[in-house]
Design a protein around this motif. Sequence first.
Motif: not given
Lengths: 323, 263
Positions: B13, B249, B252-253, B256-257, B259
Amino acid sequence: MTVSANTLFKVDPTDLTAEILAGFESGEMELLSNSGVVYKNGRIFKHLGLIPVDPSEFASAEQLLQVGQQVKAAQAAALTATAVSTVVVVAVVVAATAYLAIKINKIQSTVDALSEQVDLLDQQDVLKQVSEYFGAVKSAQELLNSRAPQEQIARLALARIDRLAELRQQTLAYVRGLLLLMATNPQGKEPYTRRLRFVSDILDLVPAALAVERELCLVAGMPELAQGRHDQAAPQFRSELASFRAWHVAECRKLALGDGGFPDVLAQSRKSLESLWESPVHAILLDGVKAMVRSKFVNTREHAELRESSAGNTAQRENDRTS
Amino acid sequence: MGLKFREDKDLSVLALASHGDLERLARVLTHDESDGEKRRAQELLDDPAFKKAQESGDLTGAWQSIAAEMQAYGGDTIVNAVRSLVKGHTGVVYREILADICSHLKLKIQPTDNIKGLEDQLLIELIRSQKDKFTAEDLTRILGEAAKGVGLKESLAQDIDFDALALRIATDARMSYLASLVVPAIASAALPFLARLSVPALLAVVAPRVGGALVPGLNVVAVASTLTLLTSPAYRVTLPAVLEVIRIRRVVLMATIDAESAA
C-alpha cells in the motif's frame, strides 16, 4: 510538433455570428475545422473566412494537447468566440500536425511488444486490426491535409469512412477484452505493464481519432453521419474509459488491502492515468464547443450575456423579417 | 549498500502513498521525537534510493526503502539493537510486526488473512484500553474534530459510544479512517510518544481528560494501563510506524472510494 503556427489556418472569429455560436452550442450546426464550412441540417450554411493561427494560440493548443492544461491567456474578451477558436485550433492541430503521428507511433511500438507476448493466432489478428485502425487514422489525417481538389478528397473520404468505424469498434472491443483478461489473469509484471500502457495509450488517442473521423465525414459531405457517429462513439468511448478507471480503482483497492500485485507499475502509472481521466483535450475533441461552454474555461456570466445577446439578435431578425 | 525490501503484500500500500504520508512515516522511523535526534539504529537516511528521492523532493519513489526500514525494526529488540552490524539483514514482514504489538498488548485478536481486519482490531483495542479515561461525549468530540479536519463531518450525524464505534470501524470505511486518525491521540493518554502523530486540534480535546500525561518528561509508567507494556525502545518505533501504515492504508482506501464515485 513540427508544424509551425503560420502553416495552420483557423476560422475567422469575426465571422462567428451569435446565430452560428448558438447553432454550435445547440448541436444544430457543425463546423469543418480545416475548411471553415458550417453545416446546418446537413446542408452548407456558410463558408467562414480562414486566417492564420496566431503563434500564441498555437502554443496554447500545443500546451493543452501535451500537458492537458489550458493557458489562461486564451480567455480573451470575446469569450465564446475565443472558446470556439480554441476548439478549432485544437482540432486543426490534431488534424494537421505531427501530434497524431507521434502518438500513433508510440502505440505501434506497444502493439509490437504485445504481439511478441501473444502466441494465439486470433489475438495476433486482432492486434493487426488495431495497427490497421491507427494506420487508417493516420492516412485519413494525410487525406484531410492534402492539397488535392475538394471533390477528390470527398470521394476518397467516402470510401474510408465505414472501414474506419469498423476498425474503431474492433479496437475498443479488444480493449474491453484486455481489461477483462487483466482483471482475471494478470500474468507477470511485464505483460501487465505492457497491457496497461497499451490500453492507456489507445484510450488517450481515440478522441483524436474520432475528431479525424468526424472531419472525414464532413469533408465527404455527410454532416449528419458525422453527428450520428459522434452521438454513438462519444458515449461508447466514455464507457470504455469508465471501465478502465473502474478496473484501475479495483487494482488499487486490492493493493491497499494486501491482496494486489505490481505495486510499482500501479504507482508509476498513477499520474498519467489521472491526466487521462480528467483530460480537457478529450472533452474538447469529443464535444467541441459544447465542452467549452460547459467547462470552467468559459466565464459563465459572459456566456449568459452572449446567450441573451444571441436571443436578442434572433428576436431582432424575426422582427426585421415580419416588419 | 541499500536497505533490502522483503516482499510484503501488506506493505505494498505504501506504493500508493503520497509524498507527505511517506515523509511522516520516514520521520517516525528515523527520528526520536522526544529529543528530535536521529535514531541510532536507523539506516534509511543513508540509503541511496531514499537519499535520491529526498533530494528530488518526492519520496514516492523510495517507498520500498521506507518499508524495508520498517521491516528491519520489527521483531526482536536485541536483534534490532545490533542490526546495523549485520549487513544484509532483512527484517520481518508487516503482519508479524503487527501481531507482535498485539501480542505484547495481550489483545484478543482474531486470526484473519485480512490485514485491514487485523489493523481494525488493533484500533478497536487501543480505543477500548482508554475507555475509563474518556466518556462517550469525549469520544464524539474527538471524532468530530477529526471528521471536521478531513471533511467527513456528515459521517458523524449522531453521538457515538465505544461499542458503537468498535462495530462501525469494522463495517464502515469512513469510520475506520477516522479511528486511524484519533487512535494516536487517544492512546497518547498512556503513551505520550504517540502524541506526535496527532494534530494539535485532537490533542487539545484529549489533553484535559488525561491530566499531565501529555506533558513531556512525565513518567508514563505512572499511568496505569496495559499500554505501558509498549514503552520498550523497539515499540516506540514500531507502534507509531504501524499506526502510520494503518492511517495510510485508510487514506488510500478512501481515495478509491472517492474515485469510484467519480467514475
